[in-house]
Design a protein around this motif. Structure first.
Motif, PDB file in Angstrom:
ATOM      1  N   ARG A  92       8.238  17.786 -17.558  1.00 43.07           N
ATOM      2  CA  ARG A  92       8.003  18.981 -16.738  1.00 43.07           C
ATOM      3  C   ARG A  92       6.989  18.755 -15.610  1.00 43.07           C
ATOM      4  O   ARG A  92       6.219  19.643 -15.269  1.00 43.07           O
ATOM      5  CB  ARG A  92       7.570  20.149 -17.612  1.00 43.07           C
ATOM      6  CG  ARG A  92       8.621  20.609 -18.588  1.00 43.07           C
ATOM      7  CD  ARG A  92       8.118  21.764 -19.435  1.00 43.07           C
ATOM      8  NE  ARG A  92       9.156  22.308 -20.257  1.00 43.07           N
ATOM      9  CZ  ARG A  92       9.402  21.925 -21.514  1.00 43.07           C
ATOM     10  NH1 ARG A  92       8.658  20.993 -22.078  1.00 43.07           N
ATOM     11  NH2 ARG A  92      10.378  22.490 -22.197  1.00 43.07           N
ATOM     12  N   ARG A 161      15.869  21.662 -17.920  1.00 35.37           N
ATOM     13  CA  ARG A 161      14.561  21.535 -17.274  1.00 35.37           C
ATOM     14  C   ARG A 161      14.691  21.651 -15.761  1.00 35.37           C
ATOM     15  O   ARG A 161      13.831  22.213 -15.100  1.00 35.37           O
ATOM     16  CB  ARG A 161      13.914  20.201 -17.627  1.00 35.37           C
ATOM     17  CG  ARG A 161      13.641  20.027 -19.097  1.00 35.37           C
ATOM     18  CD  ARG A 161      12.183  20.197 -19.446  1.00 35.37           C
ATOM     19  NE  ARG A 161      12.008  20.375 -20.867  1.00 35.37           N
ATOM     20  CZ  ARG A 161      11.852  19.383 -21.733  1.00 35.37           C
ATOM     21  NH1 ARG A 161      11.846  18.140 -21.318  1.00 35.37           N
ATOM     22  NH2 ARG A 161      11.665  19.650 -23.008  1.00 35.37           N
ATOM     23  N   ARG A 164      14.368  24.955 -13.960  1.00 32.39           N
ATOM     24  CA  ARG A 164      13.027  25.524 -13.782  1.00 32.39           C
ATOM     25  C   ARG A 164      12.399  25.129 -12.456  1.00 32.39           C
ATOM     26  O   ARG A 164      11.293  25.546 -12.142  1.00 32.39           O
ATOM     27  CB  ARG A 164      12.135  25.098 -14.932  1.00 32.39           C
ATOM     28  CG  ARG A 164      12.655  25.632 -16.244  1.00 32.39           C
ATOM     29  CD  ARG A 164      11.989  25.001 -17.409  1.00 32.39           C
ATOM     30  NE  ARG A 164      12.817  25.256 -18.583  1.00 32.39           N
ATOM     31  CZ  ARG A 164      12.339  25.595 -19.742  1.00 32.39           C
ATOM     32  NH1 ARG A 164      11.061  25.705 -19.912  1.00 32.39           N
ATOM     33  NH2 ARG A 164      13.154  25.806 -20.745  1.00 32.39           N
TER      34      ARG A 164
END
Length: 186
Positions: A92, A161, A164
């Motif tokens: 992330r 992911r 995002r």
């Protein structure tokens, strides 16, 4: 994020798989208009939406596609390649030791000098200060612990992911095919 009424620079085209889902979210599966025109001629894609822009040749005229779907389904469950970008996406875009987002590098959990390999299971994202502080020591020796145990992600996890981290802009014709967990600015 900004939703554009006018086409983005370069007239990119959103490419969807045969099931009408994007091939990838991050980076967003966009092709340059030249590649899309070629794919249309080779009958590899179906045109879903177009821009108002027209391209011409002496014997042909067509509106530039803004959204296409592949005619053949491309399976998405292949193992993701081990790349710096995919590693940062897995983690992330955060240092796994302190959580900061700046000056990111990668760190061998078991240092290479002690037999550590460069693999999904032994690498984490680290900011330069944390990487320097850990140095060639083990986690125990350095008194550090990553937020999560490093492991190989699935393609589905990386796609999730990627949702995002939406791009800075989207064209209006793409919105029905993209799904982010954020509010869009008009």
């Amino acid at each position: 994020m900004q939703v554009l009424e006018r086409p983005p620079a370069g007239w990119p085209c959103l490419v969807l798989n045969a099931d009408y889902r994007p091939l990838s979210y991050y980076p967003l599966s966009l092709w340059p208009w030249q590649e899309v025109v070629k794919a249309v001629f080779l009958d590899r894609v179906d045109v879903i939406a177009t821009y108002d822009q027209t391209v011409r040749s002496p014997s042909f005229e067509m509106q530039l596609p803004s959204v296409v779907s592949l005619k053949s389904f491309v399976p998405q469950e292949r193992a993701p390649a081990f790349t710096r970008f995919n590693l940062f996406l897995r983690d992330r875009f955060r240092c796994q030791y302190c959580g900061c987002r700046d000056d990111l590098t990668f760190d061998h959990v078991l240092p290479r000098s002690k037999g550590g390999r460069t693999s999904w299971e032994n690498i984490v994202t680290a900011c330069a200060p944390c990487n320097l502080a850990k140095g060639g020591r083990t986690l125990r020796e350095a008194g550090m612990k990553p937020f999560q145990v490093p492991r190989r992600p699935t393609a589905h996890e990386l796609q999730d992911r990627g949702r995002r981290f939406p791009p800075h802009y989207l064209h209006q014709s793409w919105l029905d095919y993209l799904y982010w967990d954020i509010e869009l600015e008009a």
